[in-house]
Motif scaffolding. Structure first.
Motif, PDB file in Angstrom:
ATOM      1  N   PRO A  16      13.677  11.102  43.587  1.00 30.10           N
ATOM      2  CA  PRO A  16      14.527  10.673  44.691  1.00 30.10           C
ATOM      3  C   PRO A  16      14.754   9.161  44.649  1.00 30.10           C
ATOM      4  N   PHE A  17      15.947   8.750  45.029  1.00 24.88           N
ATOM      5  CA  PHE A  17      16.220   7.326  45.135  1.00 24.88           C
ATOM      6  C   PHE A  17      17.342   7.066  46.118  1.00 24.88           C
ATOM      7  N   PHE A  18      17.323   5.850  46.661  1.00 25.49           N
ATOM      8  CA  PHE A  18      18.371   5.342  47.541  1.00 25.49           C
ATOM      9  C   PHE A  18      18.872   4.081  46.865  1.00 25.49           C
ATOM     10  N   LEU A  19      20.162   4.017  46.589  1.00 25.82           N
ATOM     11  CA  LEU A  19      20.718   2.935  45.785  1.00 25.82           C
ATOM     12  C   LEU A  19      21.749   2.140  46.576  1.00 25.82           C
ATOM     13  N   VAL A  20      21.686   0.824  46.452  1.00 22.88           N
ATOM     14  CA  VAL A  20      22.700  -0.064  47.010  1.00 22.88           C
ATOM     15  C   VAL A  20      23.380  -0.738  45.824  1.00 22.88           C
ATOM     16  N   SER A  21      24.694  -0.581  45.727  1.00 25.03           N
ATOM     17  CA  SER A  21      25.457  -1.132  44.614  1.00 25.03           C
ATOM     18  C   SER A  21      26.389  -2.225  45.102  1.00 25.03           C
ATOM     19  N   SER A  22      26.457  -3.288  44.339  1.00 28.62           N
ATOM     20  CA  SER A  22      27.404  -4.361  44.620  1.00 28.62           C
ATOM     21  C   SER A  22      28.737  -3.976  43.988  1.00 28.62           C
ATOM     22  N   VAL A  23      29.790  -4.002  44.777  1.00 27.73           N
ATOM     23  CA  VAL A  23      31.120  -3.637  44.296  1.00 27.73           C
ATOM     24  C   VAL A  23      32.017  -4.863  44.438  1.00 27.73           C
ATOM     25  N   ILE A  24      32.556  -5.327  43.325  1.00 27.88           N
ATOM     26  CA  ILE A  24      33.387  -6.528  43.326  1.00 27.88           C
ATOM     27  C   ILE A  24      34.600  -6.347  44.232  1.00 27.88           C
ATOM     28  N   ASP A  25      34.834  -7.338  45.090  1.00 30.81           N
ATOM     29  CA  ASP A  25      35.987  -7.397  45.996  1.00 30.81           C
ATOM     30  C   ASP A  25      36.028  -6.265  47.018  1.00 30.81           C
ATOM     31  N   GLU A  26      34.908  -5.595  47.257  1.00 32.59           N
ATOM     32  CA  GLU A  26      34.839  -4.544  48.274  1.00 32.59           C
ATOM     33  C   GLU A  26      33.477  -4.599  48.944  1.00 32.59           C
ATOM     34  N   ALA A  27      33.319  -3.788  49.963  1.00 31.64           N
ATOM     35  CA  ALA A  27      32.022  -3.686  50.631  1.00 31.64           C
ATOM     36  C   ALA A  27      31.025  -3.047  49.674  1.00 31.64           C
ATOM     37  N   ASP A  28      29.764  -3.446  49.781  1.00 34.48           N
ATOM     38  CA  ASP A  28      28.729  -2.829  48.966  1.00 34.48           C
ATOM     39  C   ASP A  28      28.627  -1.351  49.315  1.00 34.48           C
ATOM     40  N   GLU A  29      28.147  -0.566  48.365  1.00 31.73           N
ATOM     41  CA  GLU A  29      28.155   0.894  48.504  1.00 31.73           C
ATOM     42  C   GLU A  29      26.735   1.443  48.436  1.00 31.73           C
ATOM     43  N   ILE A  30      26.456   2.440  49.256  1.00 34.62           N
ATOM     44  CA  ILE A  30      25.164   3.129  49.194  1.00 34.62           C
ATOM     45  C   ILE A  30      25.370   4.503  48.579  1.00 34.62           C
ATOM     46  N   SER A  31      24.316   5.003  47.947  1.00 40.41           N
ATOM     47  CA  SER A  31      24.295   6.374  47.447  1.00 40.41           C
ATOM     48  C   SER A  31      22.844   6.840  47.453  1.00 40.41           C
ATOM     49  N   VAL A  32      22.663   8.136  47.417  1.00 46.42           N
ATOM     50  CA  VAL A  32      21.318   8.688  47.482  1.00 46.42           C
ATOM     51  C   VAL A  32      21.233   9.946  46.613  1.00 46.42           C
ATOM     52  N   SER A  33      20.060  10.157  46.062  1.00 45.47           N
ATOM     53  CA  SER A  33      19.746  11.414  45.380  1.00 45.47           C
ATOM     54  C   SER A  33      18.341  11.804  45.801  1.00 45.47           C
ATOM     55  N   SER A  34      18.174  13.037  46.187  1.00 39.18           N
ATOM     56  CA  SER A  34      16.858  13.510  46.617  1.00 39.18           C
ATOM     57  C   SER A  34      16.131  14.259  45.508  1.00 39.18           C
TER      58      SER A  34
END
Length: 103
Positions: free
Chosen positions: A1-19
């Motif tokens: 399982p993980f919770f990820l925060v990604s930096s996205v150029i010129d946009e809001a940062d994005e979250i994603s998750v996998s259990s």
């Protein structure tokens, strides 16, 4: 399982998750901070927010609380609950923003 925060150029940062399993189709994955809840849409073993505004709101909550809980349903109907500590998140998130800033 993980919770990820990604930096996205010129946009809001994005979250994603996998259990760590394939989510049940047409279900929601819940991210909760006490009584405050957000719902993500799953696709196979990953889940994302429905709109950028939710990413922003989730990231704000992550900076204010000490943990978050992710609840999801497996494709065979079992409920899985993962708790993530957010101790140190603010410092790590700020460092990511600093390092990933477009020069």
């Amino acid at each position: 399982p993980f919770f990820l925060v990604s930096s996205v150029i010129d946009e809001a940062d994005e979250i994603s998750v996998s259990s760590g399993f394939i989510y049940k189709s047409n279900s929601n994955v819940e991210v909760s901070f006490g009584s405050k809840k957000f719902y993500l849409f799953p696709y196979d073993a990953m889940a994302w927010s429905n709109k950028k505004g939710d990413d922003i709101d989730i990231l704000k909550e992550m900076q204010k609380t000490s943990d978050l809980i992710v609840s999801g349903v497996t494709r065979d109907g079992k409920l899985a609950i993962d708790t993530y500590s957010l101790i140190g998140f603010v410092k790590a998130y700020r460092k990511m923003q600093e390092v990933c800033r477009v020069q």
